[in-house]
Design a protein around this motif. Structure first.
Motif, PDB file in Angstrom:
ATOM      1  N   GLY A  66       6.433  18.032 -16.126  1.00 18.56           N
ATOM      2  CA  GLY A  66       6.726  17.905 -17.538  1.00 18.56           C
ATOM      3  C   GLY A  66       5.759  16.965 -18.215  1.00 18.56           C
ATOM      4  N   PRO A  67       4.980  17.467 -19.164  1.00 20.29           N
ATOM      5  CA  PRO A  67       4.026  16.609 -19.858  1.00 20.29           C
ATOM      6  C   PRO A  67       4.742  15.471 -20.591  1.00 20.29           C
ATOM      7  CG  PRO A  67       3.655  18.905 -20.395  1.00 20.29           C
ATOM      8  CD  PRO A  67       4.917  18.838 -19.621  1.00 20.29           C
ATOM      9  N   ILE A  80       0.834  -1.208   0.000  1.00 21.45           N
ATOM     10  CA  ILE A  80       0.000   0.000   0.000  1.00 21.45           C
ATOM     11  C   ILE A  80       0.865   1.253   0.000  1.00 21.45           C
ATOM     12  CG2 ILE A  80      -1.655   1.328   1.371  1.00 21.45           C
ATOM     13  CD1 ILE A  80      -2.846  -1.373   2.261  1.00 21.45           C
ATOM     14  N   LEU A  81       1.904   1.278   0.826  1.00 22.78           N
ATOM     15  CA  LEU A  81       2.804   2.432   0.847  1.00 22.78           C
ATOM     16  C   LEU A  81       3.531   2.592  -0.484  1.00 22.78           C
ATOM     17  CD1 LEU A  81       4.360   2.255   4.426  1.00 22.78           C
ATOM     18  CD2 LEU A  81       2.656   3.862   3.553  1.00 22.78           C
ATOM     19  N   GLY A  82       3.923   1.490  -1.096  1.00 24.44           N
ATOM     20  CA  GLY A  82       4.582   1.558  -2.402  1.00 24.44           C
ATOM     21  C   GLY A  82       3.670   2.123  -3.468  1.00 24.44           C
ATOM     22  N   ALA A  83       2.402   1.737  -3.443  1.00 23.25           N
ATOM     23  CA  ALA A  83       1.435   2.254  -4.413  1.00 23.25           C
ATOM     24  C   ALA A  83       1.207   3.749  -4.199  1.00 23.25           C
ATOM     25  CB  ALA A  83       0.122   1.492  -4.298  1.00 23.25           C
ATOM     26  N   ILE A 114       4.729  10.046  -7.159  1.00 22.27           N
ATOM     27  CA  ILE A 114       5.812  10.332  -8.112  1.00 22.27           C
ATOM     28  C   ILE A 114       5.254  10.541  -9.514  1.00 22.27           C
ATOM     29  CG2 ILE A 114       7.818   9.302  -9.246  1.00 22.27           C
ATOM     30  CD1 ILE A 114       8.546   8.071  -6.540  1.00 22.27           C
ATOM     31  N   LEU A 115       4.257   9.743  -9.895  1.00 20.91           N
ATOM     32  CA  LEU A 115       3.641   9.901 -11.212  1.00 20.91           C
ATOM     33  C   LEU A 115       2.942  11.256 -11.344  1.00 20.91           C
ATOM     34  CD1 LEU A 115       2.989   8.543 -13.916  1.00 20.91           C
ATOM     35  CD2 LEU A 115       0.931   7.632 -12.863  1.00 20.91           C
ATOM     36  N   VAL A 116       2.237  11.678 -10.310  1.00 17.22           N
ATOM     37  CA  VAL A 116       1.555  12.979 -10.344  1.00 17.22           C
ATOM     38  C   VAL A 116       2.576  14.111 -10.432  1.00 17.22           C
ATOM     39  CG1 VAL A 116       0.168  14.568  -8.945  1.00 17.22           C
ATOM     40  CG2 VAL A 116      -0.522  12.180  -9.185  1.00 17.22           C
TER      41      VAL A 116
END
Length: 63
Positions: free
Chosen positions: A26-27, A9-12, A18-20
């Protein structure tokens, strides 16, 4: 709850954060980037350089 489930859960959560952040800074791909404009200028022809200065020519060598 076991520790493997908590780690998953913490990894997700960290991966989604990080993805957001990556999308915000940068698009992905060509989205938001200006299109490249091709230049139509012709390159200037190379300027002929003067021949190098040559030294004196020795025709006879004294023995």
């Amino acid at each position: 709850m076991n520790s493997e489930k908590v780690a998953g859960i913490l990894g997700a959560i960290i991966a989604s954060a990080i993805l957001v952040i990556a999308i915000a800074y940068g698009p992905i791909g060509q989205i938001g980037k200006p299109a490249e404009v091709q230049k139509t200028e012709q390159p200037a022809p190379p300027v002929a350089a003067a021949p190098p200065v040559r030294g004196p020519v020795v025709r006879e060598v004294p023995q």
